[in-house]
Design a protein around this motif. Structure first.
Motif, PDB file in Angstrom:
ATOM      1  N   ASP A   1      42.248  41.133  40.567  1.00  0.00           N
ATOM      2  CA  ASP A   1      41.049  41.810  40.021  1.00  0.00           C
ATOM      3  C   ASP A   1      41.145  42.160  38.441  1.00  0.00           C
ATOM      4  O   ASP A   1      40.297  42.734  37.926  1.00  0.00           O
TER       5      ASP A   1
ATOM      6  N   GLU B   1      53.614  39.449  40.414  1.00  0.00           N
ATOM      7  CA  GLU B   1      52.333  39.073  40.358  1.00  0.00           C
ATOM      8  C   GLU B   1      51.564  39.704  38.747  1.00  0.00           C
ATOM      9  O   GLU B   1      51.358  39.079  37.959  1.00  0.00           O
TER      10      GLU B   1
ATOM     11  N   ILE C   1      46.726  49.357  44.303  1.00  0.00           N
ATOM     12  CA  ILE C   1      46.999  48.155  44.472  1.00  0.00           C
ATOM     13  C   ILE C   1      48.601  47.463  44.394  1.00  0.00           C
ATOM     14  O   ILE C   1      48.959  46.494  44.304  1.00  0.00           O
TER      15      ILE C   1
ATOM     16  N   ASP D   1      40.458  45.629  43.818  1.00  0.00           N
ATOM     17  CA  ASP D   1      41.021  45.577  45.174  1.00  0.00           C
ATOM     18  C   ASP D   1      42.336  44.977  45.062  1.00  0.00           C
ATOM     19  O   ASP D   1      43.084  44.863  46.126  1.00  0.00           O
ATOM     20  N   SER D   2      42.849  44.455  44.059  1.00  0.00           N
ATOM     21  CA  SER D   2      44.087  43.535  43.843  1.00  0.00           C
ATOM     22  C   SER D   2      44.532  43.431  42.700  1.00  0.00           C
ATOM     23  O   SER D   2      43.725  43.773  41.693  1.00  0.00           O
ATOM     24  N   ILE D   3      45.704  42.933  42.340  1.00  0.00           N
ATOM     25  CA  ILE D   3      46.150  42.786  41.069  1.00  0.00           C
ATOM     26  C   ILE D   3      45.354  41.846  40.377  1.00  0.00           C
ATOM     27  O   ILE D   3      45.161  41.890  39.241  1.00  0.00           O
TER      28      ILE D   3
END
Length: 254
Positions: A123, A142, A204, A119-121
């Motif tokens: 992760d 990031e 993402i 769901d995100s970098i």
């Protein structure tokens, strides 16, 4: 007599050069571009979305593409081995960079059978990730903090030298995440006998529109920007997207 022969020879050579330029359709321009990565670069850089955009935006030039690895194009430009390079990031280095020429839709891609959820970098931590050479520095702060040279996850990054290598390695490995443009991944996967229903796509990353064409000469850069604007205003840019079945998440012509 000897001096006269030299003059005659130089005159003949100049005539041959002028004729060659005229026959080629314009001023010679050597351009660095990555290896084949359909639909952007196809068949040894004789066709593809990026190839067509560069050629059609520079009608007064005879473009000669020099293919090389992802990470080699920018250094080739900086070292003067080529006069231009496709898909380089803008730097404050005395070279001249075009307006944005293309928008890539990069996703985190996993095999459906691996049952990952991203769901995100953040992760991606602890996961093996494969992307292009230089990708850790191209995909935002990031991602670079995690997978860059001094990143906390640098031991988990694989940087493939070419797009076919990237996609082929993804399909051979288990529990790996490919970070790559979706259109490129789809074309190469289909060619390798795989279907998109075998993967999960996780959006993402923001669309990357900061890839430009770098030039050593300001006039050539300006000519390219002018030609790119004409492709947009005439509708030709949209025709090229349709020709290569590319859907862009962000419109560079706006």
């Amino acid at each position: 007599m000897r001096m006269r022969s030299v003059v005659v020879f130089l005159g003949l050579m100049f005539g041959v050069l002028v004729q060659a330029v005229a026959q080629s359709g314009g001023t010679p321009l050597k351009v660095a571009i990555a290896g084949d990565a359909p639909p952007y670069v196809i068949n040894n850089a004789t066709s593809g979305l990026e190839v067509d955009i560069v050629r059609e935006a520079l009608p007064g030039y005879s473009v000669q593409f020099e293919q090389m690895g992802f990470a080699e194009t920018a250094p080739a430009l900086e070292q003067g081995k080529v006069q231009a390079a496709v898909n380089v990031m803008k730097k404050d280095d005395g070279l001249f960079y075009s307006n944005n020429m293309i928008s890539f839709a990069n996703y985190a891609i996993t095999k459906a059978t691996d049952k990952m959820k991203i769901d995100s970098i953040a992760d991606l931590a602890g996961k093996k990730v494969i992307t292009w050479q230089g990708g850790p520095m191209d995909l935002g702060p990031e991602f670079e903090k995690m997978y860059g040279p001094n990143g906390t996850q640098r031991q988990n990054i694989i940087q493939a030298p070419t797009a076919p290598d990237l996609v082929a390695q993804f399909w051979k490995m288990k529990d790996v995440v490919a970070v790559v443009d979706m259109e490129l991944f789809k074309h190469l996967s289909n060619k390798m006998g795989h279907k998109m229903d075998q993967v999960n796509l996780f959006p993402i990353f923001v669309p990357i529109t900061d890839f430009r064409v770098g030039f050593r000469d300001q006039k050539v850069r300006d000519d390219f920007n002018s030609g790119l604007a004409k492709l947009c205003s005439s509708g030709r840019y949209q025709e090229l997207l349709k020709k290569y079945d590319v859907v862009q998440k962000e419109n560079i012509c706006k």
